[in-house]
Design an enzyme around this catalytic site. Sequence first.
Site, PDB file in Angstrom:
ATOM      1  N   GLN A  86       0.837  -1.203   0.000  1.00  0.00           N
ATOM      2  CA  GLN A  86       0.000   0.000   0.000  1.00  0.00           C
ATOM      3  C   GLN A  86       0.873   1.254   0.000  1.00  0.00           C
ATOM      4  OE1 GLN A  86      -3.445  -0.669   3.007  1.00  0.00           O
ATOM      5  NE2 GLN A  86      -1.884  -2.144   3.564  1.00  0.00           N
ATOM      6  N   VAL A  88       3.305   4.107  -1.278  1.00  0.00           N
ATOM      7  CA  VAL A  88       3.510   4.779  -2.564  1.00  0.00           C
ATOM      8  C   VAL A  88       4.974   5.167  -2.752  1.00  0.00           C
ATOM      9  CG1 VAL A  88       1.130   5.615  -2.652  1.00  0.00           C
ATOM     10  CG2 VAL A  88       2.899   7.063  -1.629  1.00  0.00           C
ATOM     11  N   HIS A 106      -1.709   1.329  -4.227  1.00  0.00           N
ATOM     12  CA  HIS A 106      -2.137   2.727  -4.037  1.00  0.00           C
ATOM     13  C   HIS A 106      -1.320   3.693  -4.895  1.00  0.00           C
ATOM     14  CE1 HIS A 106      -4.074   1.734   0.145  1.00  0.00           C
ATOM     15  NE2 HIS A 106      -4.746   1.253  -0.876  1.00  0.00           N
ATOM     16  N   CYS A 147      -0.297  19.074 -18.048  1.00  0.00           N
ATOM     17  CA  CYS A 147      -0.192  17.968 -19.003  1.00  0.00           C
ATOM     18  C   CYS A 147       0.321  18.473 -20.349  1.00  0.00           C
ATOM     19  CB  CYS A 147      -1.563  17.316 -19.170  1.00  0.00           C
ATOM     20  SG  CYS A 147      -1.582  16.012 -20.398  1.00  0.00           S
TER      21      CYS A 147
END
Length: 252
Positions: A86, A88, A106, A147
């Site tokens: 879990q 990161v 996660h 982005c």
Amino acid sequence: MRVLVLTGAGVSAESGIPTFRGKDGYWRNLDPTKLATADAFTRDPQLVWEWYRERRQRISDARPNAAHEAIARLAQCTDDFLLVTQNVDDLHARGGVAAEKMVQIHGNIFISRCSRCDWTRFEHEHPPSPRLRRTSEQEQEEGIPKCLKCTALMRPGVVWFGEQLPRNELQRVEDFLDRGACDVVIVAGTTATFGYIIDWALRGSRDGGELIEVNPEETPLSRFATQLVREPAAIALPRIVDELMNRVRPSL
Ligand SMILES: [Zn+2]
């Protein structure tokens, strides 16, 4: 030997990565369980990014501990192995667990992904650069990444509270469990508050496999465990892995 290992924040806590729970997890007096949400990002993306940048830096400065190293040894010595973490951070990877033997359920804090389209970018933080003390002005100049494909705001590539688990990674866990039961399931450093962690631990050990829980405190999983180890992961795991490896390869 077929082995499934499930890990949580307790494993990284011993490398100095604060867990979300308790006073240590607070950042600028803010509750991380309220910051790690899509709502918080919509309200104040700058604030959320500042928090994640600090966490990235802290993780880059940290080192894998004995628990990460023990799990990596186990991964190398068992023919069928999966680690579902879990966490990161990248401490399992730097500890030596190969990407194909690991699922970060996660997400990965070093990935940035678009909040609108599917564009992602890996942030190269390693090898860690000499620690840079950023002034708040520099931090502000960095702003919020956008982005390159659709110009929407980029967000950290992690699963926030209330969000779905990534489908591909979920499928990898399901495939591993479908291929057969495990001889050993180890659950370390997680309070097992998410139902899917309990579900995977029980399905993994379904045919009489061992279920070893390593956690200083009792969890909802404790009553199902065949072995309870009430110690921090960095102390317990090297010993547990040694025992398991002696079974696989009896010493002469
Ligand atoms: Zn995009």
